[in-house]
Design a protein around this motif. Sequence first.
Motif, PDB file in Angstrom:
ATOM      1  N   VAL A  32       0.842  -1.201   0.000  1.00 57.25           N
ATOM      2  CA  VAL A  32       0.000   0.000   0.000  1.00 57.25           C
ATOM      3  C   VAL A  32       0.876   1.251   0.000  1.00 57.25           C
ATOM      4  O   VAL A  32       1.673   1.464   0.921  1.00 57.25           O
ATOM      5  CB  VAL A  32      -0.941   0.009   1.222  1.00 57.25           C
ATOM      6  N   GLU A  36      -2.041   6.634  -0.565  1.00 54.51           N
ATOM      7  CA  GLU A  36      -3.409   6.118  -0.433  1.00 54.51           C
ATOM      8  C   GLU A  36      -4.011   6.661   0.864  1.00 54.51           C
ATOM      9  O   GLU A  36      -3.310   6.856   1.854  1.00 54.51           O
ATOM     10  CB  GLU A  36      -3.402   4.581  -0.361  1.00 54.51           C
ATOM     11  N   SER A  37      -5.323   6.904   0.827  1.00 51.33           N
ATOM     12  CA  SER A  37      -5.933   7.361   2.073  1.00 51.33           C
ATOM     13  C   SER A  37      -6.726   6.243   2.746  1.00 51.33           C
ATOM     14  O   SER A  37      -7.207   6.401   3.861  1.00 51.33           O
ATOM     15  CB  SER A  37      -6.836   8.566   1.808  1.00 51.33           C
ATOM     16  N   GLU A  38      -6.852   5.113   2.042  1.00 50.31           N
ATOM     17  CA  GLU A  38      -7.562   3.974   2.641  1.00 50.31           C
ATOM     18  C   GLU A  38      -6.782   2.691   2.430  1.00 50.31           C
ATOM     19  O   GLU A  38      -6.094   2.530   1.425  1.00 50.31           O
ATOM     20  CB  GLU A  38      -8.944   3.818   2.003  1.00 50.31           C
ATOM     21  N   ILE A  69      -1.825   7.801   4.349  1.00 52.13           N
ATOM     22  CA  ILE A  69      -2.156   6.420   4.738  1.00 52.13           C
ATOM     23  C   ILE A  69      -2.082   6.227   6.256  1.00 52.13           C
ATOM     24  O   ILE A  69      -2.748   5.351   6.810  1.00 52.13           O
ATOM     25  CB  ILE A  69      -1.229   5.404   4.024  1.00 52.13           C
TER      26      ILE A  69
END
Lengths: 221, 76
Positions: A32, A36-38, A69
């Motif tokens: 990841v 990314e925020s999720e 993240i």
Amino acid sequence: MKTAVIVFPGSNCDRDMAVALETVTGKAPAMVWHRESELPGGIDFIALPGGFSYGDYLRSGAMAARSPILRAVSDAAGRGVPVLGVCNGFQVLTEAGLLPGALMRNAGLNFVCRTVPLTVENSQSLFTASYKAGEAIDIPVAHHDGNYFADADTLERIEGEGRVAFRYADSVNGSARAIAGVLSDAGNVLGMMPHPERAIDRAHGGTDGLRLFEAALGVLA
Amino acid sequence: MKVNVYVTLKPGVLDPQGKAIHHALEGLGFGGVADVRAGRFIELEVADGTSDADLDAMCAKLLANTVIENYRIERP
């Protein structure tokens, strides 16, 4: 069992961590990216790998701790998802306030890169349940900023609550009370400077790190 | 508007870098130095009228790690 490795610009142990997770779970982790925020859905275990995220600018782990993240990682930790931070990952977790204390420049000012003996202090945590209390294990370290610091009250508190997971058996970096690994209040976040993912195969020179992943990932040997 | 931020280690926090600088100064023959503490100086160029509260939040949230460091904000 779905696992994730968070990758920052400058991470360099992310692939070693992925190999460790896949070795134990039989399934490759989601890698990841920091922007990314999720997290992908249904993640059961999160690893923050070693390296030099953002070139160690400002302070080791400082930038990564403020990346998008990390909010998702912090939320997951709050829900009880196990989070393991190794080396730079430990620095990120302290900078993010998910673990107490801070990691400062090694007392000897040198980068320390060797296999060191550790003592398992807490063998009751989800990460350390496959070790015996007081057991001596050998795990490699490779860091410049591993000198654990916390104020006297915090040290008393985490010692009293059994949150010191590992201690150096030798003098390594000047850490307060020779602390090598610390657990969160709820016990589902572990930060440690030594690299268990570098001790999972006989070709590594030792396999003492393997049991940490086996315990944490629920596949005890 | 220029704002200066000084980040320094809290008293009582050991400073191995300051110690090394101290030893190096002694090695150069500067004998009268009692102690050295190393910190960080950050220059910010911010919009005029940026509030003290905003500057303070910048320091507390990122520029300093308040577990080990103090900070001082200086407006010219």
